[in-house]
Design a protein around this motif. Structure first.
Motif, PDB file in Angstrom:
ATOM      1  N   SER A   1      -6.050   2.336  -7.014  1.00  0.00           N
ATOM      2  CA  SER A   1      -6.789   2.966  -5.878  1.00  0.00           C
ATOM      3  C   SER A   1      -7.492   1.856  -4.864  1.00  0.00           C
ATOM      4  O   SER A   1      -7.838   0.695  -5.398  1.00  0.00           O
ATOM      5  CB  SER A   1      -8.148   4.113  -6.260  1.00  0.00           C
ATOM      6  OG  SER A   1      -8.795   4.242  -5.107  1.00  0.00           O
TER       7      SER A   1
ATOM      8  N   GLY B   1      -1.176  12.262  -3.417  1.00  0.00           N
ATOM      9  CA  GLY B   1      -1.551  11.903  -2.246  1.00  0.00           C
ATOM     10  C   GLY B   1      -2.617  11.087  -1.853  1.00  0.00           C
ATOM     11  O   GLY B   1      -3.526  11.062  -0.951  1.00  0.00           O
ATOM     12  N   ARG B   2      -3.188  10.319  -2.901  1.00  0.00           N
ATOM     13  CA  ARG B   2      -4.117   9.107  -2.604  1.00  0.00           C
ATOM     14  C   ARG B   2      -3.568   7.724  -2.665  1.00  0.00           C
ATOM     15  O   ARG B   2      -2.734   7.330  -2.944  1.00  0.00           O
ATOM     16  CB  ARG B   2      -4.834   9.280  -4.173  1.00  0.00           C
ATOM     17  CG  ARG B   2      -5.393  10.464  -4.716  1.00  0.00           C
ATOM     18  CD  ARG B   2      -5.857  10.423  -6.220  1.00  0.00           C
ATOM     19  NE  ARG B   2      -4.761  10.212  -7.015  1.00  0.00           N
ATOM     20  CZ  ARG B   2      -4.629  10.390  -8.329  1.00  0.00           C
ATOM     21  NH1 ARG B   2      -5.882  10.642  -8.773  1.00  0.00           N
ATOM     22  NH2 ARG B   2      -3.817  10.248  -9.093  1.00  0.00           N
ATOM     23  N   SER B   3      -4.498   7.078  -1.680  1.00  0.00           N
ATOM     24  CA  SER B   3      -4.314   5.889  -1.357  1.00  0.00           C
ATOM     25  C   SER B   3      -4.390   4.697  -2.259  1.00  0.00           C
ATOM     26  O   SER B   3      -5.431   4.730  -3.065  1.00  0.00           O
ATOM     27  CB  SER B   3      -4.860   5.563  -0.117  1.00  0.00           C
ATOM     28  OG  SER B   3      -4.670   4.106   0.269  1.00  0.00           O
TER      29      SER B   3
ATOM     30  N   ARG C   1       0.829  -1.280   0.095  1.00  0.00           N
ATOM     31  CA  ARG C   1       0.005   0.084   0.066  1.00  0.00           C
ATOM     32  C   ARG C   1       0.822   1.105   0.204  1.00  0.00           C
ATOM     33  O   ARG C   1       2.094   1.490   0.652  1.00  0.00           O
ATOM     34  CB  ARG C   1      -1.115  -0.076   1.233  1.00  0.00           C
ATOM     35  CG  ARG C   1      -1.934   0.877   1.228  1.00  0.00           C
ATOM     36  CD  ARG C   1      -2.966   0.935   2.185  1.00  0.00           C
ATOM     37  NE  ARG C   1      -4.053  -0.043   1.619  1.00  0.00           N
ATOM     38  CZ  ARG C   1      -3.927  -1.310   2.405  1.00  0.00           C
ATOM     39  NH1 ARG C   1      -3.355  -1.738   3.278  1.00  0.00           N
ATOM     40  NH2 ARG C   1      -5.096  -1.963   1.683  1.00  0.00           N
TER      41      ARG C   1
ATOM     42  N   MET D   1       0.960   6.056  -0.712  1.00  0.00           N
ATOM     43  CA  MET D   1       0.289   7.086  -1.319  1.00  0.00           C
ATOM     44  C   MET D   1       1.035   7.460  -2.715  1.00  0.00           C
ATOM     45  O   MET D   1       2.103   7.704  -2.816  1.00  0.00           O
ATOM     46  CB  MET D   1       0.834   8.214  -0.207  1.00  0.00           C
ATOM     47  CG  MET D   1       0.034   7.787   1.110  1.00  0.00           C
ATOM     48  SD  MET D   1      -1.788   7.710   1.202  1.00  0.00           S
ATOM     49  CE  MET D   1      -2.360   9.329   1.204  1.00  0.00           C
ATOM     50  N   ASP D   2       0.278   7.822  -3.474  1.00  0.00           N
ATOM     51  CA  ASP D   2       0.543   8.226  -5.110  1.00  0.00           C
ATOM     52  C   ASP D   2       1.163   9.794  -5.043  1.00  0.00           C
ATOM     53  O   ASP D   2       1.014  10.220  -3.915  1.00  0.00           O
ATOM     54  CB  ASP D   2      -0.465   7.958  -5.992  1.00  0.00           C
ATOM     55  CG  ASP D   2      -1.384   8.947  -6.092  1.00  0.00           C
ATOM     56  OD1 ASP D   2      -1.762   9.696  -5.302  1.00  0.00           O
ATOM     57  OD2 ASP D   2      -2.047   8.942  -7.435  1.00  0.00           O
TER      58      ASP D   2
END
Length: 319
Positions: free
Chosen positions: A286, A263-265, A257, A259-260
């Motif tokens: 995502s 800032g998205r998980s 996992r 954070m791209d």
């Protein structure tokens, strides 16, 4: 479509602006080791900038390599400040299990024909006699808007960051400044791909079709998917088919996992099949039902002098 026709379409799609250098597609990055060792004699001293950006000409026509850039190997160059490496958190599950789970949890997204992309790509400043003087990462924000009245493609300057991911100020660099733009009338936009299929069984042929290749590596499929996402938005059913297709590919490893860059998980899946020992290609999906968030390429080789491996070579994040 042969190489000549592809080259013509690329040339026609680009606005009549001074060229900053020829662009290479993701698959061409694997040739860079050879590029750095080849030699040529310039016809006259010149100074130019070479940008390895998937959309330097037009953001959609870049799944197929159309040439090789040949430059002398530099005696010494400056190390570039590349983006920080992703820091995955380990998770349980195989790539097939996780991708199938992610495909089943997709949300129905907003219906839109606008593609918005943030990207970074390696850039070189080449001085007299082909000597590389500076290597940097150039951030760009690209948008492709399709309407019934035609399409518009814009490329603007993105926010620069240092290697620790901190925003920096660069003299003469204006964030948001328009680099170039092109308007297309109805039916004029040079799509490389048609609408994506809704069956995972059809996705391989769909991605390879513009290149005419009979088979691809997993890394090359990720590159082809990047080009599709750069020219059109996928529906929920098309995104589901794409993820299920990825789930069936070999040598696609779960990194964890992350954070791209926006800032998205998400969960990162990586492969070294396109250029073993040189580049790692990864796709970030995502874990909140938003589909494919971004694609990154990391240099892991040992023969380059301009960047220290491992180093982020490029990334594309779709908003």
């Amino acid at each position: 479509m042969n190489d000549f026709e592809l080259a013509r379409r690329l040339s026609d799609a680009r606005p009549n602006l001074p060229r900053r250098g020829d662009a290479l597609a993701p698959r061409a990055e694997g040739t860079l080791q050879g590029i750095m060792t080849d030699t040529m004699t310039p016809s006259r001293p010149r100074r130019s900038s070479i940008v390895f950006s998937i959309a330097a000409a037009v953001v959609v026509l870049l799944a197929v390599t159309i040439g090789i850039l040949v430059i002398p190997r530099p005696a010494a160059v400056y190390a570039s400040a590349t983006p920080p490496l992703l820091q995955p958190t380990p998770i349980n599950g195989t790539s097939e299990q996780l991708l199938m789970d992610l495909s089943s949890s997709l949300k129905d997204g907003e219906t839109t024909s606008t593609v918005q992309i943030q990207s970074w790509a390696l850039s070189m400043d080449v001085g007299n006699e082909g000597v590389i003087e500076k290597v940097s990462i150039e951030p760009e924000v690209r948008s492709v808007v399709h309407t019934s009245e035609g399409s518009r493609l814009e490329v603007r300057r993105g926010k620069p960051y240092d290697s620790d991911g901190r925003p920096i100020q660069v003299d003469g660099y204006q964030v948001g400044e328009l680099i170039w733009a092109r308007d297309y009338g109805p039916g004029e936009f040079p799509f490389m791909f048609g609408p994506a299929p809704v069956s995972p069984l059809e996705f391989g042929d769909y991605l390879r079709r513009p290149s005419g290749a009979a088979e691809w590596t997993t890394g090359e499929y990720i590159g082809g998917l990047t080009s599709v996402l750069n020219e059109r938005r996928l529906t929920a059913d098309q995104s589901k088919a794409a993820l299920e297709f990825l789930a069936g590919l070999p040598e696609l490893n779960v990194e964890g996992r992350v954070m791209d860059r926006l800032g998205r998980s998400g969960i990162a899946f990586a492969t070294e099949t396109r250029a073993p020992g040189e580049f790692v290609d990864r796709v970030i999906v995502s874990d909140e039902g938003l589909g494919i968030l971004s694609v990154e390429t990391t240099y892991v080789g040992h023969d380059r002098t301009d960047i220290q491996a491992p180093a982020v070579f490029s990334y594309f994040a779709w908003e």
